[in-house]
Each structure stands twice: as structure tokens, then as C-alpha cells.
Design an enzyme around this catalytic site. Structure first.
Site, mmCIF file in Angstrom:
data_model
loop_
_atom_site.group_PDB
_atom_site.id
_atom_site.type_symbol
_atom_site.label_atom_id
_atom_site.label_comp_id
_atom_site.label_asym_id
_atom_site.label_seq_id
_atom_site.Cartn_x
_atom_site.Cartn_y
_atom_site.Cartn_z
ATOM 1 N N LYS A 52 72.969 -90.006 51.184
ATOM 2 C CA LYS A 52 72.715 -91.445 51.154
ATOM 3 C C LYS A 52 71.204 -91.715 51.155
ATOM 4 O O LYS A 52 70.713 -92.575 50.416
ATOM 5 C CB LYS A 52 73.395 -92.129 52.356
ATOM 6 C CG LYS A 52 74.908 -92.174 52.199
ATOM 7 C CD LYS A 52 75.655 -92.614 53.444
ATOM 8 C CE LYS A 52 77.156 -92.445 53.232
ATOM 9 N NZ LYS A 52 77.983 -92.850 54.365
ATOM 10 N N GLN A 96 77.021 -93.923 60.499
ATOM 11 C CA GLN A 96 77.909 -92.907 59.932
ATOM 12 C C GLN A 96 79.074 -92.646 60.884
ATOM 13 O O GLN A 96 78.884 -92.449 62.082
ATOM 14 C CB GLN A 96 77.111 -91.620 59.654
ATOM 15 C CG GLN A 96 77.884 -90.547 58.924
ATOM 16 C CD GLN A 96 78.300 -90.936 57.504
ATOM 17 O OE1 GLN A 96 77.665 -91.755 56.852
ATOM 18 N NE2 GLN A 96 79.378 -90.348 57.025
ATOM 19 N N ASP A 119 78.453 -101.269 54.582
ATOM 20 C CA ASP A 119 79.660 -100.435 54.469
ATOM 21 C C ASP A 119 80.906 -101.291 54.212
ATOM 22 O O ASP A 119 81.940 -100.774 53.796
ATOM 23 C CB ASP A 119 79.894 -99.672 55.785
ATOM 24 C CG ASP A 119 79.489 -98.208 55.681
ATOM 25 O OD1 ASP A 119 79.625 -97.635 54.592
ATOM 26 O OD2 ASP A 119 79.065 -97.643 56.717
#
Ligand code: GUN
Length: 279
Positions: A52, A96, A119
Site C-alpha cells: 500500500k 490494517q 477502507d
């Protein structure tokens, strides 16, 4: 011969578009930053987080790393998120997952400002998706829609069957396919006659979490098969939830693992970071 859907190429296409948007925003004086929070050092999570960050660098988004000890308290993590919510120079916040067991994931997701929820996991983002209002889309299902559209695969009117009902993939996938006018069935561990249900699918999305479980016995001739799974076999080779070699001769299109859905998740995250400026 089935078409192998090239997620690597399509994700590159999207990243190039994002890169151009980042340049255009910079010319207007807007920089984009993504805060990436990792708790502990689970090797799989580290690979995802690094990918990422690399993607950020590629498209010109600034990434800010927050690496916290496995033992960090829930309170400390929540405080960091509140701090990042306040920072005007942070556009997106990514924590995460999974988090260590002593931390309540739902609480953490809920603490993220929905305007920075790149997200798309916050209940407000999920609610907006359900009723067709603007909000961040969960990256993996949004990436799958892009894979289908950019491969000229029609969704409207098609029988779409999803295996798996997770909050991250199965449920938002169902809503997105519905939004594209697909006829959607979501299957799960308690579904009866799974093979029969899957065999109805024109588009089969597999997010079951079991290596190579889906053979041609589950696939209708000419179906499109999207494999969300990623596993490492005993020889260290990557494979998906679909038995690729077995299914390839019967389907009309299929995503490989690696190089299918995986790269799309990151491309859509980059897309969401740019979108954060407009939401
Ligand atoms: N863990 C596995 N997939 C994801 C994802 O898309 N986002 C975050 N934050 N964590 C994950």
C-alpha cells in the site's frame, strides 16, 4: 478459450488515472496524505502494508507510517485515531486488519472519521452504500466491479452468486452487484446445495477462504469466475479459493491468483484517497 482477467494490467490503468488526478490536485495546491496504521508485525499484514505504501509513492500520495507494538492498548490506538482525525493534512486513515485479540476492531473502525474512512469499513460508509448515497466503497468489492466493467462483462440482469458473507467482501459485494442491476444471491456456510446454487451463476464471486475449493462442479459453462482467495500452498506457491486449472476450460472468464483481485484492492484504495478530497 476462457479469458484470463488481468488484474495487474487493470489496476495499473486505475493507478495511472489516479496519478493524473493527484497531479491535477497538486497544481491546485492540494496534497493528499494517507496514514497507515499497523499494530504488531504479522508478516502477511506487513506485505500488504508495504504494498500500500509503495502504491502511494507510485501515484504521488504521501504515506505516513504508524507502526505500533503488538501490546499497544486499545485506548492508545483510539487516541492515535482521534489525533489523525483532527489533522487537516491527513486525508485518509487505514488501520490494517486483523488487530490483536485484546483490541475491539469494531470500536477502532467506528473511531475513524467517516470522511477519512478510505477502507470503507465504517458503519456510515456501509450504510451510505446500502442506500445509494455518496461514501467510500470497500476496496476489494469496488475493485471487482472495475474488473468486470473494464473487461466489458455485463452485470445488469445477470445471476450473480457470492460465496462468503464477510463485512469486507461478501456483503458490500452483494450491494454493489445489486446497484449494477445484477440478481444477487449470497451463500455461506449454512447454505444448502451450494453446488447447485453456484451452478446458476453467470457471475460467481468466491470469497470462502479455502484453497482450491471451487472446482468445475460448482461452475456453469460460460460463467465468469472471480477468485478473492489468496493462500500459500505447501510449496510456497500462491493459489486462490478456485481450482484455476480445473475451472478454466468451462468458464468464459476467470481471475488468476496472483494477479487478479489482489492488485485491484490497492488500486481502489488509491482511488478512495483521491475521492476523499471530494467527499
Ligand atoms: N486486511 C485484509 N484486507 C484488508 C483491507 O482491505 N484493509 C485493511 N485495513 N485491512 C485488511
Amino acid at each position: 478459450m476462457a479469458k484470463i482477467i488481468d488484474g495487474k494490467a487493470i489496476s495499473k490503468e486505475i493507478k495511472e488515472e489516479v496519478k493524473e488526478q493527484v497531479v491535477a490536485l497538486r497544481e491546485k495546491g492540494t496534497e493528499i496524505s494517507l496514514a497507515v496504521v499497523q499494530v504488531g508485525c504479522d508478516p502477511a499484514s506487513s506485505v500488504y502494508v508495504n504494498n500500500k505504501k509503495k502504491a502511494c509513492e507510485y501515484v504521488g500520495i504521501r504515506s505516513l507510517s504508524y507502526e505500533l507494538e503488538e501490546t499497544v492498548s486499545e485506548m492508545e490506538l483510539l487516541n492515535l485515531i482521534r489525533e489523525l482525525n483532527q489533522k487537516t493534512d491527513v486525508n485518509g486513515i487505514l488501520v490494517q486488519l486483523p488487530l490483536p485479540k485484546h483490541i475491539d476492531e469494531d470500536k477502532v473502525i467506528k473511531a475513524i472519521d467517516p470522511k477519512k474512512d478510505v477502507d470503507g469499513f465504517h458503519p456510515q460508509s456501509v450504510g451510505a452504500l446500502c442506500i445509494g448515497q455518496p461514501g467510500f466503497l470497500s476496496c476489494t468489492p469496488a475493485g471487482i466491479i472495475q474488473l468486470l466493467k473494464r473487461s466489458d462483462i455485463e452485470i445488469a440482469g445477470k445471476e450473480c452468486v457470492i460465496i462468503g458473507r464477510s463485512n469486507i467482501v461478501g456483503k458490500p459485494m452483494a450491494i454493489l452487484l445489486l446497484r449494477e442491476n445484477g440478481t444477487v444471491t449470497v451463500t455461506h456456510s449454512r447454505t444448502k446445495n451450494l453446488q447447485e446454487v453456484c451452478k446458476r451463476a453467470d457471475i460467481l464471486v468466491v470469497a470462502i477462504g479455502r484453497p482450491k475449493m471451487i472446482t468445475r462442479a460448482y461452475v456453469k459453462e460460460g460463467a465468469v469466475v472471480i477468485d478473492v482467495g489468496i493462500h500459500r500452498n505447501e510449496n510456497g506457491k500462491l493459489c486462490g479459493d478456485v481450482d484455476f486449472d480445473d475451472v478454466l476450460p468451462v468458464c468464459s472468464a476467470i481471475t488468476p491468483v496472483p494477479g487478479g483481485v489482489g492488485p485491484m484492492t490497492i488500486a481502489m484504495l488509491m482511488h478512495n484517497c483521491v475521492d476523499s478530497v471530494n467527499l
